[in-house]
Design an enzyme around this catalytic site. Structure first.
Site, PDB file in Angstrom:
ATOM      1  N   HIS A  32       0.846  -1.197   0.000  1.00 56.41           N
ATOM      2  CA  HIS A  32       0.000   0.000   0.000  1.00 56.41           C
ATOM      3  C   HIS A  32       0.877   1.240   0.000  1.00 56.41           C
ATOM      4  CE1 HIS A  32      -3.958   1.860   1.766  1.00 56.41           C
ATOM      5  NE2 HIS A  32      -3.351   2.695   0.930  1.00 56.41           N
ATOM      6  N   ARG A  44       2.954   8.879  -6.164  1.00 59.29           N
ATOM      7  CA  ARG A  44       2.636  10.267  -6.540  1.00 59.29           C
ATOM      8  C   ARG A  44       2.969  10.667  -7.976  1.00 59.29           C
ATOM      9  NH1 ARG A  44      -0.979  10.838  -2.707  1.00 59.29           N
ATOM     10  NH2 ARG A  44      -0.236  11.570  -0.687  1.00 59.29           N
ATOM     11  N   ASN A  94      -4.308   6.751  -7.347  1.00 62.26           N
ATOM     12  CA  ASN A  94      -4.794   8.139  -7.287  1.00 62.26           C
ATOM     13  C   ASN A  94      -3.688   9.137  -7.593  1.00 62.26           C
ATOM     14  OD1 ASN A  94      -3.679   7.327  -4.807  1.00 62.26           O
ATOM     15  ND2 ASN A  94      -4.793   8.891  -3.666  1.00 62.26           N
ATOM     16  N   HIS A 145      -6.295  -0.667   5.598  1.00 63.25           N
ATOM     17  CA  HIS A 145      -6.075   0.114   6.823  1.00 63.25           C
ATOM     18  C   HIS A 145      -7.235   0.047   7.826  1.00 63.25           C
ATOM     19  CE1 HIS A 145      -8.131   2.919   4.201  1.00 63.25           C
ATOM     20  NE2 HIS A 145      -7.030   3.372   3.627  1.00 63.25           N
ATOM     21  N   ASP A 147       0.869   2.466   3.848  1.00 58.84           N
ATOM     22  CA  ASP A 147       0.088   3.550   3.242  1.00 58.84           C
ATOM     23  C   ASP A 147       0.957   4.796   3.082  1.00 58.84           C
ATOM     24  OD1 ASP A 147      -1.899   5.089   2.122  1.00 58.84           O
ATOM     25  OD2 ASP A 147      -3.204   5.119   3.883  1.00 58.84           O
ATOM     26  N   HIS A 189       3.456  14.134   1.452  1.00 61.41           N
ATOM     27  CA  HIS A 189       3.164  15.520   1.078  1.00 61.41           C
ATOM     28  C   HIS A 189       4.322  16.383   1.558  1.00 61.41           C
ATOM     29  CE1 HIS A 189      -1.056  14.688   0.020  1.00 61.41           C
ATOM     30  NE2 HIS A 189      -1.090  13.931   1.094  1.00 61.41           N
TER      31      HIS A 189
END
Length: 440
Positions: A61, A65, A95, A234, A305, A309
């Protein structure tokens, strides 16, 4: 006398039937011998005396990016972080921008992995209302580990939150479907009670245990209705673990290292926005329930996960800072520390981070040390104590929620298909990654 490409000598090797001290012979990217003799030779020999030799570990997981947010992470930097952290394979979430939802984006992702990845990579294809009719075909594309559904907390088209939409996804294809399970309707209902600038700990109040439990119950019911296996990503609450104990026939489970390690309210007071993640970090009651679920065999996979950022964005006030933590590089050190604290055995760690992911996602040649398997290994010094620091993190984001944490247990080498990618804390053989082959 036999000759091998690489011999790993005298390690404490975790075979499917138990731990033994032995020497492994690797040839042509595969495991060729589980007990080479002292007379056998190789192009290279690694002395693993005193080290634990694990199957190449999997982080099932991660969010690398790329494309769309390269200032926070790329496939190159994220897989470098994985290798430095002892991870031989990662499974990449869809995503990105644009999201991985069709043939063109899958082809781009495969090409980029071939050009820049340092470890092996599997690719999730994202489900949308628009691409649902194509999912049965897309899940069979090269390198695809399965379908990912955001049942809440996403943006744009990359979300399928309604029961009819989820059922349609489950009726398109046959492989296990992975879910981000938070109830979108409850999130919207409760959003008005919160506003930017409130304490970061409000994140766990807004995205409360009921939000996770509702979504998990709905998804499990639809799995029973359609007969399609699902994977709840999760899992974060005691309530979910109690419910999921009765759903094992069709529902598998993942827990994050962060939910096992960081607890509120302390983590929010200490880390601020760097503790904000979906689903949220919760209090000690839930962490203890997750550990209980691991001990009783309810949990199939432990992952990170990894969702980086930039630090400046994470320092913004609550509801303005994005959700997500770095984690692929620190996943194994944190879990090794838990092994040393007696919370799980090394054999159980192998089950959660190698055998379990390989079984659930259909990686037939990964996850176990056995003749003919991919020569993927993670070598570990279980006795080494050291401090995790932001400066160690390879991601351009440049931070970790574990900054300053002293852990016992360190990755010493990462070997991918017979190539030593990382050794003694340094990247040694760059750009050896490839897309993973999955069972249909």
């Amino acid at each position: 006398m036999a000759h091998y490409d690489l011999i790993i000598r005298n390690g404490l090797v975790y075979l499917p039937w138990g731990r033994v001290e032995t020497s492994l012979g690797l040839r042509g990217g595969r495991i060729a011998n589980l007990n080479v003799s002292v007379r056998d030779e190789a192009d290279e020999v690694i002395d693993a005396h005193g080290l634990h030799v694990l199957p190449g570990l999997v982080d099932a997981h991660v969010h690398l990016r790329e494309p769309g947010k390269e200032e926070a992470e790329t496939i190159a930097t994220g897989t470098e972080a994985a290798a430095l952290g002892g991870i031989a394979t990662v499974l990449e979430m869809p995503n990105t921008n644009p999201p991985v939802v069709d043939d063109a984006t899958l082809a781009w992702q495969r090409q980029r992995i071939a050009e820049t990845a340092h470890v092996d990579v599997g690719i999730y294809v994202g489900a949308t209302h628009q691409n649902t009719p194509e999912l049965a075909r897309l899940e069979q594309a090269p390198g695809v580990c399965g379908v990912k559904v955001f049942a809440g907390s996403s943006t744009g088209t990359l979300m399928v939150a309604d029961d009819a939409g989820i059922e349609a996804v489950l009726r398109s294809g046959h492989r296990r479907v992975s879910f981000h399970a938070e109830d979108e309707e409850r999130l919207r209902e409760r959003r008005g009670h919160f506003h930017p600038g409130q304490p970061y700990g409000c994140h766990a109040q807004w995205r409360d245990p009921e939000c996770a439990l509702r979504a998990t119950k709905r998804i499990a019911a639809l799995a029973r209705k359609t007969g399609r296996p699902v994977h709840i990503l999760h899992v974060s609450t005691e309530e979910e673990t109690a419910f999921l104990a009765g759903e094992r026939a069709l529902v598998s489970t993942e827990v994050l290292a962060s939910h096992l390690t960081l607890t509120g309210p302390e983590c929010y007071e200490r880390l601020g926005g760097r503790a904000v993640v979906n689903p949220p970090l919760r209090d000690q009651r839930h962490a203890e329930a997750l550990w209980k679920a691991i001990r009783c065999g309810l949990i199939d996979v432990v992952s990170s996960d990894h969702a980086p950022h930039e630090a400046a964005l994470k320092n913004k006030p609550w509801l303005e800072c994005p959700s997500g933590l770095t984690g692929v590089q620190t996943l194994l050190p944190v879990m090794l520390n838990h092994v040393n604290m007696g919370r799980l055995s090394m054999q159980r760690l192998v089950d959660l981070m190698a055998t379990g992911p390989a079984r659930l996602y259909g990686m037939a040649t990964k996850g176990r040390i056995a003749l003919g398997q991919d020569a993927d290994f993670t070598l570990v010094d279980l006795g080494r104590s050291w401090r995790i620091e932001d400066s160690w993190i390879a991601s351009p984001a440049g931070w970790t929620p574990y900054d300053g944490m002293v852990v016992r247990g360190a990755p010493i080498a990462t070997i991918v298909r017979g190539q030593v990618v990382m050794q003694d804390g340094a990247l040694r053989t760059p750009n050896r990654g490839s897309v993973v082959r999955f069972l249909p």
